[in-house]
Enzyme design. Structure first.
Site, PDB file in Angstrom:
ATOM      1  N   HIS A  48       5.221   6.535  -1.251  1.00  0.00           N
ATOM      2  CA  HIS A  48       6.030   5.329  -1.433  1.00  0.00           C
ATOM      3  C   HIS A  48       5.241   4.083  -1.055  1.00  0.00           C
ATOM      4  O   HIS A  48       4.249   4.148  -0.330  1.00  0.00           O
ATOM      5  CB  HIS A  48       7.295   5.411  -0.561  1.00  0.00           C
ATOM      6  CG  HIS A  48       7.006   5.351   0.908  1.00  0.00           C
ATOM      7  ND1 HIS A  48       6.564   6.435   1.640  1.00  0.00           N
ATOM      8  CD2 HIS A  48       7.071   4.321   1.800  1.00  0.00           C
ATOM      9  CE1 HIS A  48       6.384   6.090   2.900  1.00  0.00           C
ATOM     10  NE2 HIS A  48       6.678   4.798   3.033  1.00  0.00           N
ATOM     11  N   HIS A  81       0.822  -1.209   0.000  1.00  0.00           N
ATOM     12  CA  HIS A  81       0.000   0.000   0.000  1.00  0.00           C
ATOM     13  C   HIS A  81       0.852   1.253   0.000  1.00  0.00           C
ATOM     14  O   HIS A  81       2.047   1.210   0.333  1.00  0.00           O
ATOM     15  CB  HIS A  81      -0.877   0.017   1.248  1.00  0.00           C
ATOM     16  CG  HIS A  81      -0.048   0.027   2.512  1.00  0.00           C
ATOM     17  ND1 HIS A  81       0.502  -1.130   3.022  1.00  0.00           N
ATOM     18  CD2 HIS A  81       0.369   1.033   3.328  1.00  0.00           C
ATOM     19  CE1 HIS A  81       1.208  -0.832   4.105  1.00  0.00           C
ATOM     20  NE2 HIS A  81       1.153   0.466   4.301  1.00  0.00           N
TER      21      HIS A  81
END
Lengths: 172, 172
Positions: free
Chosen positions: A115, A34
């Site tokens: 990220h 995620h």
């Protein structure tokens, strides 16, 4: 209860991320790969209903977001975290801003570096070794993400999705 | 891609289920505790868009569902699965029917026995032992569930939520 807000990339990128996470990320079994949009925060059952309503209205006014990965990077030496670096763009930054303003107001812990974590809690030696190997590979990826998710954390540390919000500006 | 449809009970029941699953369910790390409404099925990216639209319309016409657990049971000797037995009620059965009709038409593999798995793939001896212990405990629980989730499976066997559907008959 503890809540968090994330983007899940499509299956292809999740599978790629998991091929690394399996070995390098102790959170591998707690949550699918995620991109964190809002770090964990406490909310009551009542509060989360209001938050959910607010998130629906945020989602209704935003368009799907380009998610582009060009390279692998790390937060070392601050943190021995290895991640797929997601290129910032206006839509992504706007979503992040929306999730930290209005009734969702809160100061992000760090400045927002989009990220997808693929390794963490590595020793310095492991870190340098793994990063060296991974940087040689081509991890270029691009996709359009049209949804984000509000999750809550269970006692064992795992996360369950509470609700999905679809970015559908102009689609109603 | 492989999809499935589930209900997640509230955190309290998930935590209870996980206290057993940790020891007795090899799927512990792949998905949070859940009640399966539609067993895994294949769908293309295009098909899932239509399915998702259909699920929204199903959710819009149904009310929240009472989820009541009174006891622990098992599918033994057919299958060495131990589960929290969820008492059937009209709303739950109606949701299950809706998820197997219209464009979602498919024959369920088994007759629908609503349950939350807490152990599986046990040996006969383990099975009898664990079931004997668990049956002595009070696992009564009741709650109202107002949403269900469409999930897809990653290459490692783990499930990611694609979309949440809120049961909101009369709330629009």
């Amino acid at each position: 209860m503890k809540y968090g807000i994330v983007l899940f990339p499509a299956k292809k990128l999740q599978d790629l991320a998991n091929s690394y996470r399996k070995r390098y990320d102790p959170h591998y079994a707690l949550i699918p790969p995620h991109l964190t949009l809002k770090t964990p925060f406490e909310a009551s059952d009542e509060e989360v209903k209001a938050i959910s309503k607010e998130l629906r209205s945020v989602a209704n006014k935003l368009s799907p977001i380009k998610l582009e990965v060009q390279k692998i990077s790390s937060f070392s030496p601050v943190n021995n975290v290895i991640y797929l670096k997601v290129e910032p763009n206006d839509e992504l930054m706007e979503l992040h801003t929306e999730l930290h303003s209005g009734s969702l107001d809160s100061k992000p812990e760090y400045s927002f570096v989009p990220h997808i974590t693929i390794g963490q809690k590595l020793s310095d030696a492991e870190m340098a070794d793994v990063l060296g190997q991974l940087k040689m590979q081509d991890n270029h990826h691009i996709e359009l993400v049209d949804r984000f998710h509000l999750l809550y954390q269970l006692d064992n540390g795992a996360w369950t999705v509470y609700e999905t919000f679809i970015l559908e500006k102009g689609e109603l």
